[in-house]
Design a protein around this motif. Sequence first.
Motif, PDB file in Angstrom:
ATOM      1  N   VAL A  60      14.221   6.873  -5.356  1.00 59.30           N
ATOM      2  CA  VAL A  60      13.501   5.750  -5.909  1.00 59.30           C
ATOM      3  C   VAL A  60      12.318   6.431  -6.740  1.00 59.30           C
ATOM      4  N   THR A 108       8.530   6.867  -7.715  1.00 56.55           N
ATOM      5  CA  THR A 108       7.573   6.356  -7.460  1.00 56.55           C
ATOM      6  C   THR A 108       6.418   6.873  -8.115  1.00 56.55           C
ATOM      7  N   GLY A 115       8.585   0.316  -8.803  1.00 57.52           N
ATOM      8  CA  GLY A 115       9.331   1.161  -8.096  1.00 57.52           C
ATOM      9  C   GLY A 115       8.828   1.267  -6.678  1.00 57.52           C
ATOM     10  N   ASP A 116       7.370   1.089  -6.347  1.00 59.35           N
ATOM     11  CA  ASP A 116       6.787   0.956  -4.892  1.00 59.35           C
ATOM     12  C   ASP A 116       7.551  -0.136  -4.217  1.00 59.35           C
ATOM     13  N   PHE A 132      11.217   0.756  -3.183  1.00 58.30           N
ATOM     14  CA  PHE A 132      11.341   1.552  -2.187  1.00 58.30           C
ATOM     15  C   PHE A 132      11.113   0.964  -0.853  1.00 58.30           C
ATOM     16  N   GLU A 133       9.882   0.125  -0.729  1.00 56.04           N
ATOM     17  CA  GLU A 133       9.540  -0.642   0.310  1.00 56.04           C
ATOM     18  C   GLU A 133      10.694  -1.564   0.885  1.00 56.04           C
ATOM     19  N   GLN A 157      13.744   0.563   2.359  1.00 51.69           N
ATOM     20  CA  GLN A 157      13.283   1.245   3.714  1.00 51.69           C
ATOM     21  C   GLN A 157      13.843  -0.052   4.627  1.00 51.69           C
ATOM     22  N   ASN A 216      11.540   7.396   4.657  1.00 49.38           N
ATOM     23  CA  ASN A 216      11.536   8.451   3.525  1.00 49.38           C
ATOM     24  C   ASN A 216      12.530   9.819   4.168  1.00 49.38           C
ATOM     25  N   LEU A 254      17.739   8.038   1.922  1.00 46.74           N
ATOM     26  CA  LEU A 254      16.554   7.396   0.940  1.00 46.74           C
ATOM     27  C   LEU A 254      15.666   8.186   0.804  1.00 46.74           C
ATOM     28  N   GLU A 255      15.331   8.406  -0.431  1.00 41.06           N
ATOM     29  CA  GLU A 255      13.747   9.237  -0.489  1.00 41.06           C
ATOM     30  C   GLU A 255      12.946   8.669  -1.708  1.00 41.06           C
ATOM     31  N   HIS A 256      11.770   8.844  -1.799  1.00 46.12           N
ATOM     32  CA  HIS A 256      10.960   8.734  -3.222  1.00 46.12           C
ATOM     33  C   HIS A 256      11.158  10.183  -3.821  1.00 46.12           C
ATOM     34  N   VAL A 298      16.372   4.275 -10.426  1.00 44.49           N
ATOM     35  CA  VAL A 298      16.794   4.953  -8.955  1.00 44.49           C
ATOM     36  C   VAL A 298      17.634   5.718  -9.598  1.00 44.49           C
TER      37      VAL A 298
END
Length: 286
Positions: free
Chosen positions: A103, A105, A114-115, A118-119, A122, A129, A140-142, A155
């Motif tokens: 994602v 960020t 984007g934030d 991602f949240e 998770q 992360n 999953l990773e930023h 994404v």
Amino acid sequence: MTTSSSERGVSLGMPHLPPPAYPDDVRARLENDAREIIARYPDSRSALLPLLHLVQAQEGHVTRTGMQFCADTLGLTTAEVTAVATFYSMYRRRPSGDYQVGVCTNTLCAVMGGDAIFEELQEHLGVGNGETTDDGKVTLEHIECNAACDFAPVVMVNWEFFDNQDPQSAKRLVDDLRAGRPVSPTRGAPLCTFKETARILAGFPDERDGAVDATGSAGPASLAGLKLAKGETAPARVVHPRGEAPREAPPHEPSPAEHLSSHDAPQETSASDPTHPAGPAAEEGE
């Protein structure tokens, strides 16, 4: 009185034993692939990056065995290979999922949602992360900017674009990946597993039907600078006061003396204008 390292709570540890070797059939196949890769370069050391992708395609991440293979093949030390493998984030150092979900960020994607994506992912996946779901499907990773700001928030799955996402669409995406349902990127080649992606990045052809013909392009906002550089200028836009109808400026063709940017041609300055030469700086008091 002196104290031992164990009494001070310091563990010196044991040196790593040599990594296990690949099975003979795997090593023979990798050696054949490695020869093909190395032949592309005048200096074999230049083949290190694609070779790391090659061993990553074998196990899904770069293992100590993979780094030893690269070192032996290229005549390098394991320290030299490790320095490269740990520098680039595209090489995974621990087991990861079939699908690397990144994602963006970075600034624009973050403020566009984007934030939040991602949240929510998770929480939805129950991982942090860089962590992988229990079924081994999704890591999953930023990630930092992917040069797709006009499609923000973006994404990426195994480096393929999924544009204009929101928390709901992103959750549907990862659910489909985990369930094995077909997923199509917004643009670019069809999706494949991370191991398959790593082999393609090593420089081997993507032999899937339609993969090579698949195309994708940057959006209009990303291409605006290129159009300006080519002289494909759009009509000037006039900003109108609130409450008034917008007005379009008359078409304007730039004259030869005009330049589209300061990079297109040098402007006359005191150093380049013969009528205003720039002489040496005068000494103080003269």
